[in-house]
Enzyme design. Structure first.
Site, short mmCIF file in Angstrom:
data_model
loop_
_atom_site.label_atom_id
_atom_site.label_comp_id
_atom_site.label_asym_id
_atom_site.label_seq_id
_atom_site.Cartn_x
_atom_site.Cartn_y
_atom_site.Cartn_z
N LYS A 53 85.13 38.70 64.03
CA LYS A 53 84.68 40.09 64.29
C LYS A 53 85.00 40.51 65.73
CE LYS A 53 80.99 40.27 60.84
NZ LYS A 53 80.80 38.87 60.44
N ASP A 65 85.78 34.30 60.79
CA ASP A 65 85.04 35.57 60.78
C ASP A 65 84.63 35.92 62.21
OD1 ASP A 65 83.46 37.72 60.10
OD2 ASP A 65 82.03 36.57 58.90
N ASP A 92 86.80 44.26 71.07
CA ASP A 92 87.01 44.64 72.47
C ASP A 92 88.38 45.32 72.63
OD1 ASP A 92 86.65 44.74 75.31
OD2 ASP A 92 85.52 42.86 75.22
P1 BMP Z 1 75.22 34.69 53.28
O1 BMP Z 1 75.92 34.69 51.89
O2 BMP Z 1 74.59 33.38 53.59
O3 BMP Z 1 74.30 35.87 53.46
O4 BMP Z 1 76.38 34.82 54.38
C1 BMP Z 1 77.20 35.95 54.49
C2 BMP Z 1 78.30 35.73 55.50
O5 BMP Z 1 79.13 36.90 55.52
C3 BMP Z 1 77.84 35.53 56.94
O6 BMP Z 1 78.72 34.59 57.55
C4 BMP Z 1 78.02 36.88 57.61
O7 BMP Z 1 78.37 36.75 58.98
C5 BMP Z 1 79.16 37.49 56.83
N1 BMP Z 1 79.12 38.97 56.68
C6 BMP Z 1 78.10 39.60 56.00
O8 BMP Z 1 77.16 38.98 55.51
N2 BMP Z 1 78.15 40.97 55.87
C7 BMP Z 1 79.15 41.74 56.36
O9 BMP Z 1 79.16 42.96 56.17
C8 BMP Z 1 80.19 41.08 57.05
C9 BMP Z 1 80.17 39.70 57.19
O10 BMP Z 1 81.16 39.10 57.82
#
Ligand code: BMP
Length: 272
Positions: free
Chosen positions: A93, A91, A96
């Site tokens: 992201k 992930d 650039d």
């Molecule tokens: P969690 O279920 O613990 O909230 O984690 C969500 C994961 O998904 C994190 O790694 C975050 O970087 C990623 N993420 C997100 O939560 N929302 C988005 O819109 C895009 C993501 O990559």
């Protein structure tokens, strides 16, 4: 529309090797659960992955948060990927210019393109970001997801921005295999839709026990995400392993199976 078909039907005709492998894995293991392993120590990282491995189609990493990173960690991750049969999604992201993201993807400490089947990018720089990443990833059979929407409160990725992301993906269908989004994208920017297009929708912000984390994250249930919004993969992090330290083996396994079962039931309800 793609989401009316089974994962197996979609796997059979998907042209991108990474997307095809993901769809086949989902069907073979009967799981649309991706666990996001957001922990900072290598031992915890490998332990959580080994525990959730049987329940997931994919593991999502943020490799840059590992404080004791060493290249051998990637070898262990690849072994777990083979032994437990899951796809790897870094992930990263990217955000650039094409030349810079190509270097970030191929080189540096992490050499992401050499091990991550899928990675993702913000469309904000314009189509050059896709060209830069494709130059590295396409020859390796990798796939790219564009962040068309985000799960967070106040996200700016809405409206015309989301539409531009979808148009960008449609122009690069050999490498862009889908979106990080909160709903299906077929009805967005509809002027040039090929009925054969099949973009995967991978959706973070999934939780069964809470609606937010106090830092902008917003959670929906697997039923809301898969059955109602038509998404393909639920991405779950803290809902499965909490903080990720002092890992409670049985609790993590139980949560992984709980989300797997909810996600799969939500899919069966959608395609019936
Ligand atoms: P969690 O279920 O613990 O909230 O984690 C969500 C994961 O998904 C994190 O790694 C975050 O970087 C990623 N993420 C997100 O939560 N929302 C988005 O819109 C895009 C993501 O990559």
């Amino acid at each position: 529309m793609a989401h009316r078909q089974t994962y197996a039907q979609r796997a059979a005709k998907h042209p991108n090797p990474a997307a095809k492998a993901l769809l086949e894995t989902i069907e073979r293991k009967k799981t649309n659960l991706c666990v996001s392993v957001d922990v900072t120590k290598s031992d915890d990282f490998l332990k959580v992955i080994d525990l959730v491995g049987p329940y997931v189609c994919m593991v999502k990493t943020h490799v840059d948060i590992i404080e004791d990173f060493a290249p051998t960690l990637i070898e262990r991750l690849q072994e777990l990927s083979v032994n437990h049969d899951f796809v790897i999604f870094e992930d990263r992201k990217f955000a650039d210019i094409g030349n810079t993201v190509a270097l970030q993807y191929a080189a540096g400490v992490h050499k992401i393109a050499s091990w991550a089947h899928l990675t993702n990018a913000h469309p904000v720089p314009g189509p050059g970001i896709v060209s830069g990443l494709a130059a590295v990833g396409r020859p390796l059979g990798r796939g790219l997801l564009l962040l068309a929407e985000m799960s967070t409160k106040g996200s700016l990725a809405t409206g015309a921005y989301t539409e531009a992301a979808v148009r960008m993906a449609r122009e690069h269908r050999d490498f862009v295999v889908g979106f990080i989004a909160q709903r299906r994208m077929e009805s967005v920017a509809t002027e040039s839709v090929d009925p054969e297009e099949d973009f995967l929708i991978l959706t973070p912000g999934v939780g069964l026990d809470t609606r937010g984390d106090g830092m902008g994250q917003q959670y929906r249930t697997p039923k809301e995400v898969i059955t109602e919004a038509g998404c393909d993969v639920i991405i779950v992090g803290r809902g499965i392993y909490g903080k990720g330290d002092n890992v409670d083996v049985q609790a993590v396994q139980a949560q992984a199976e709980r989300y797997r079962a909810e996600g799969w039931a939500a899919y069966l309800a959608r395609i019936q």
